[in-house]
Design an enzyme around this catalytic site. Structure first.
Site, PDB file in Angstrom:
ATOM      1  N   GLY A 134       0.690  -1.324   0.014  1.00  0.00           N
ATOM      2  CA  GLY A 134       0.154   0.152  -0.030  1.00  0.00           C
ATOM      3  C   GLY A 134       0.616   1.200   0.056  1.00  0.00           C
ATOM      4  O   GLY A 134       0.146   2.322  -0.547  1.00  0.00           O
ATOM      5  N   GLU A 168       4.213  -7.373   1.587  1.00  0.00           N
ATOM      6  CA  GLU A 168       3.063  -7.128   0.133  1.00  0.00           C
ATOM      7  C   GLU A 168       3.704  -5.817  -0.455  1.00  0.00           C
ATOM      8  O   GLU A 168       2.390  -5.392  -1.272  1.00  0.00           O
ATOM      9  CB  GLU A 168       1.761  -7.346   0.374  1.00  0.00           C
ATOM     10  CG  GLU A 168       2.180  -9.091   1.077  1.00  0.00           C
ATOM     11  CD  GLU A 168       0.418  -9.398   1.594  1.00  0.00           C
ATOM     12  OE1 GLU A 168      -0.660  -8.208   1.017  1.00  0.00           O
ATOM     13  OE2 GLU A 168       0.441 -10.335   1.523  1.00  0.00           O
ATOM     14  N   PRO A 169       4.427  -5.015  -0.765  1.00  0.00           N
ATOM     15  CA  PRO A 169       4.634  -4.140  -1.750  1.00  0.00           C
ATOM     16  C   PRO A 169       4.035  -4.271  -3.419  1.00  0.00           C
ATOM     17  O   PRO A 169       4.987  -5.526  -3.774  1.00  0.00           O
ATOM     18  CB  PRO A 169       5.636  -3.721  -1.120  1.00  0.00           C
ATOM     19  CG  PRO A 169       7.148  -4.652  -1.671  1.00  0.00           C
ATOM     20  CD  PRO A 169       6.031  -5.808  -0.399  1.00  0.00           C
ATOM     21  N   GLY A 170       3.527  -3.786  -3.739  1.00  0.00           N
ATOM     22  CA  GLY A 170       3.005  -3.573  -5.325  1.00  0.00           C
ATOM     23  C   GLY A 170       3.667  -2.390  -5.756  1.00  0.00           C
ATOM     24  O   GLY A 170       4.919  -2.545  -6.582  1.00  0.00           O
ATOM     25  N   ARG A 171       3.059  -1.816  -5.875  1.00  0.00           N
ATOM     26  CA  ARG A 171       3.258  -0.337  -6.714  1.00  0.00           C
ATOM     27  C   ARG A 171       4.473   0.484  -6.513  1.00  0.00           C
ATOM     28  O   ARG A 171       4.599   1.031  -7.279  1.00  0.00           O
ATOM     29  CB  ARG A 171       2.489   0.641  -6.098  1.00  0.00           C
ATOM     30  CG  ARG A 171       1.671   1.996  -7.071  1.00  0.00           C
ATOM     31  CD  ARG A 171       1.412   3.067  -6.812  1.00  0.00           C
ATOM     32  NE  ARG A 171      -0.476   2.027  -5.792  1.00  0.00           N
ATOM     33  CZ  ARG A 171      -0.949   2.324  -6.612  1.00  0.00           C
ATOM     34  NH1 ARG A 171      -1.533   2.732  -7.827  1.00  0.00           N
ATOM     35  NH2 ARG A 171      -2.534   1.666  -7.161  1.00  0.00           N
ATOM     36  N   TYR A 230     -10.069   5.895 -11.991  1.00  0.00           N
ATOM     37  CA  TYR A 230      -9.204   6.779 -10.656  1.00  0.00           C
ATOM     38  C   TYR A 230      -8.909   8.117 -10.268  1.00  0.00           C
ATOM     39  O   TYR A 230      -8.369   8.743  -9.724  1.00  0.00           O
ATOM     40  CB  TYR A 230      -7.988   5.879 -10.156  1.00  0.00           C
ATOM     41  CG  TYR A 230      -7.759   4.139  -9.595  1.00  0.00           C
ATOM     42  CD1 TYR A 230      -8.359   3.438  -8.661  1.00  0.00           C
ATOM     43  CD2 TYR A 230      -6.909   3.579 -10.445  1.00  0.00           C
ATOM     44  CE1 TYR A 230      -8.776   2.073  -8.582  1.00  0.00           C
ATOM     45  CE2 TYR A 230      -6.616   2.080 -10.690  1.00  0.00           C
ATOM     46  CZ  TYR A 230      -7.335   1.519  -9.651  1.00  0.00           C
ATOM     47  OH  TYR A 230      -7.315   0.262  -9.976  1.00  0.00           O
ATOM     48  N   CYS A 286     -14.052   6.132 -28.104  1.00  0.00           N
ATOM     49  CA  CYS A 286     -15.162   7.174 -28.400  1.00  0.00           C
ATOM     50  C   CYS A 286     -16.017   6.677 -27.196  1.00  0.00           C
ATOM     51  O   CYS A 286     -16.930   6.368 -26.765  1.00  0.00           O
ATOM     52  CB  CYS A 286     -16.830   5.904 -29.513  1.00  0.00           C
ATOM     53  SG  CYS A 286     -18.133   7.099 -29.344  1.00  0.00           S
ATOM     54  N   GLU A 287     -15.350   6.912 -25.821  1.00  0.00           N
ATOM     55  CA  GLU A 287     -16.257   7.346 -24.805  1.00  0.00           C
ATOM     56  C   GLU A 287     -15.465   8.355 -24.573  1.00  0.00           C
ATOM     57  O   GLU A 287     -14.189   8.493 -24.273  1.00  0.00           O
ATOM     58  CB  GLU A 287     -15.717   6.067 -23.202  1.00  0.00           C
ATOM     59  CG  GLU A 287     -16.317   4.553 -24.355  1.00  0.00           C
ATOM     60  CD  GLU A 287     -16.387   3.819 -22.847  1.00  0.00           C
ATOM     61  OE1 GLU A 287     -16.814   4.395 -22.035  1.00  0.00           O
ATOM     62  OE2 GLU A 287     -16.873   2.597 -23.127  1.00  0.00           O
ATOM     63  N   TYR A 335      -0.258  -1.763 -11.649  1.00  0.00           N
ATOM     64  CA  TYR A 335      -1.426  -1.648 -12.461  1.00  0.00           C
ATOM     65  C   TYR A 335      -2.233  -0.756 -14.079  1.00  0.00           C
ATOM     66  O   TYR A 335      -2.776   0.064 -14.130  1.00  0.00           O
ATOM     67  CB  TYR A 335      -2.794  -0.315 -11.517  1.00  0.00           C
ATOM     68  CG  TYR A 335      -2.337  -1.166 -10.132  1.00  0.00           C
ATOM     69  CD1 TYR A 335      -2.436  -2.435 -10.610  1.00  0.00           C
ATOM     70  CD2 TYR A 335      -1.379  -0.873  -8.773  1.00  0.00           C
ATOM     71  CE1 TYR A 335      -2.963  -2.987  -8.641  1.00  0.00           C
ATOM     72  CE2 TYR A 335      -0.947  -1.435  -8.119  1.00  0.00           C
ATOM     73  CZ  TYR A 335      -1.693  -2.655  -7.373  1.00  0.00           C
ATOM     74  OH  TYR A 335      -1.711  -2.934  -6.329  1.00  0.00           O
TER      75      TYR A 335
HETATM   76  C1  LIG Z   1      -3.414  -5.017  -3.917  1.00  0.00           C
HETATM   77  C2  LIG Z   1      -2.747  -5.782  -2.531  1.00  0.00           C
HETATM   78  C3  LIG Z   1      -1.180  -5.689  -2.386  1.00  0.00           C
HETATM   79  C4  LIG Z   1      -0.030  -4.481  -3.367  1.00  0.00           C
HETATM   80  O1  LIG Z   1      -0.697  -3.149  -2.785  1.00  0.00           O
HETATM   81  P1  LIG Z   1       0.369  -2.359  -3.412  1.00  0.00           P
HETATM   82  O2  LIG Z   1      -0.613  -0.621  -3.461  1.00  0.00           O
HETATM   83  O3  LIG Z   1       0.750  -2.111  -5.118  1.00  0.00           O
HETATM   84  O4  LIG Z   1       1.541  -1.697  -2.445  1.00  0.00           O
HETATM   85  C5  LIG Z   1      -1.090  -6.215  -0.869  1.00  0.00           C
HETATM   86  N1  LIG Z   1      -1.368  -6.554  -0.844  1.00  0.00           N
HETATM   87  C6  LIG Z   1      -3.079  -7.172  -0.790  1.00  0.00           C
HETATM   88  C7  LIG Z   1      -3.683  -8.343  -0.341  1.00  0.00           C
HETATM   89  C8  LIG Z   1      -3.449  -6.983  -2.244  1.00  0.00           C
HETATM   90  O5  LIG Z   1      -4.900  -7.348  -1.891  1.00  0.00           O
END
Ligand SMILES: *Cc1c(COP(=O)(O)O)cnc(C)c1O
Length: 427
Positions: free
Chosen positions: A239, A277-280, A320, A348-349, A377
């Site tokens: 997050g 659990e970093p993604g972004r 978003y 066309c939106e 994303y």
């Molecule tokens: C989406 C998600 C993440 C990653 O979130 P980021 O904002 O991309 O870091 C981690 N854990 C869970 C369970 C998620 O659904």
């Protein structure tokens, strides 16, 4: 920090002129930088130095196999939210014992596949899921390690579509009921609850909600221990936000260092393995979407820059209201006259708009631009809408690049479709 910058008047991805990739693959395409991915992973992991941690990259942000392999080679695990993602993580060589499975609606088939694969941990989000998993694991004579995802009822103060830690959100088990549910879990066959998990939302710009949620987690771990459970894992989710508005002087979100310092302060003495659990924050600024101007159209009140990329390629702005900085591939002159324009796609939106009234340097038909911060994303949320091909993904390292997903053409799409017998030969 990323590795997309101007050199000699043109945009480079690390040591590769973006122009060379355009010549080789055409536009639009996503381009990822290995050095940036590696740097972000390392900064994040280093910020937790001294703690017993496992960083499970949240691959829903970007699940390309080459991206996964790059991170897996650095020691990352994977946080998966479907058995499809689990299959991709395994295919990219991320070992099962570094895979965590999250998600509120895992089906029996998915749970069964996760049990068969012997992954590290399943984060269970409801009592029915607990019962289902217990039955599936027992029937296979297996024992699976689970964490209970709790909903700490904290407002992450982020976009409503990506806030997940409020009690009205669908995620996790209400923290007030966690002790009861945990005791029930401990009594079920086939599963061993060993920890708790949480994830309160995405693109957080403040440490406060994280801290509040994690403190609630620490209190819960202490309560669970006093109830007689052995708790040796805490999964803090992802997050952490990234700067999207850097070009407009926005103050940046907390750095991974600040985040890591807070994590250590809050959970450092808990004696738990700490999972993240970093993604972004790993992938967001490690990718760009490159597109070409098809037309510049002067309307009665606005100038439109019409691109060959559209909302189906990068949905974040329409979904978003997200902001992506735009860099022309040819560096604008220092004295270039910026003028406001709407940067739009061809669909066309009216929602097919990347930026409204954005000051833009002079651009002509055929000029190329790059959307920054498109590594997370982006490609994963793309679709075939308007029968548009899925754009290629390119990975750069140093002065080399490779296409890591080819363009998925209209012919590929049509190959999945078939005529029912009553239409065959009709008309
Ligand atoms: C989406 C998600 C993440 C990653 O979130 P980021 O904002 O991309 O870091 C981690 N854990 C869970 C369970 C998620 O659904």
């Amino acid at each position: 920090m990323d590795h997309f910058s101007y050199k000699n008047g043109e945009l480079y991805a690390e040591g590769v002129p973006v122009r060379d990739i355009i010549d080789a693959v055409g536009t639009p395409f996503y381009c990822y930088s290995t050095a940036t991915i590696q740097r972000h992973y390392k900064v994040f992991a280093d910020s937790l130095e001294g703690l017993d941690t496992l960083v499970c990259y949240a691959m829903k942000a970007n699940g390309n196999l080459a991206v996964l392999k790059t991170l897996g080679d650095m020691g990352a695990g994977a946080d998966v939210v479907s058995s499809g993602e689990m299959d991709r993580a395994l295919a990219a060589g991320i070992p099962a014992d570094r895979i965590v499975f999250s998600g509120v609606g895992k089906t029996a088939e998915e749970l069964s596949a996760a049990v068969d694969a012997g992954i590290m941990q399943i984060n269970v989000e409801s009592e029915p899921e607990l019962e289902a998993l217990s039955a599936i694991a027992s029937a296979k004579d297996r024992h699976v390690t689970v964490s209970i995802r709790v909903n700490p009822d904290v407002d992450a103060k982020t976009h409503e579509k990506i806030t997940t830690g409020k009690s009205e959100n669908k995620f996790g088990i209400d923290i007030g009921r966690a002790r009861e549910v945990f005791s029930h879990a401990a009594s079920l066959p086939g599963i061993s609850p060993v920890g708790i998990a949480m994830h309160i939302g995405s693109q957080l710009r403040d440490l406060k909600p994280f801290r509040e949620a994690y403190e609630n987690g620490v209190t819960l771990v202490e309560q669970l221990r006093s109830d007689g459970h052995t708790i040796d894992r805490i999964d803090l989710g992802g997050g952490l936000g990234i700067p999207y508005f850097e070009d407009e002087g926005e103050s940046p979100p907390p750095s991974p260092e600040e985040y890591g310092t807070m994590v250590k302060a809050v959970v450092g003495n808990l004696g738990c393995k700490v999972m993240l659990e970093p993604g972004r924050v790993i992938m967001g600024n490690a990718g760009i979407l490159v597109s070409k101007v098809v037309y510049v159209k002067q309307g009665p009140s606005r100038r439109f820059i019409i691109l060959d990329a559209a909302m189906n390629d990068l949905i974040r702005p329409s979904f978003y209201n997200a902001h992506h900085a735009i860099m022309p591939v040819a560096e604008p002159a220092v004295d270039a006259a910026y003028e406001e324009a709407d940067v739009v796609g061809p669909i066309c939106e009216s929602g097919d708009t990347f930026a409204k009234q954005r000051p833009m340097p002079p651009l002509n038909d055929g000029d190329a631009i790059a959307f920054k911060s498109a590594g997370a994303y982006g490609a994963v949320m793309s679709s075939f809408y308007n029968a548009r091909p899925l754009v290629p993904e390119v990975l750069v390292t140093g002065d080399k690049f490779a296409v890591v997903r080819r363009r998925i053409e209209v012919s590929d799409m049509m190959a999945f479709e078939s005529m029912p017998d009553w239409l065959e030969g009709s008309g």
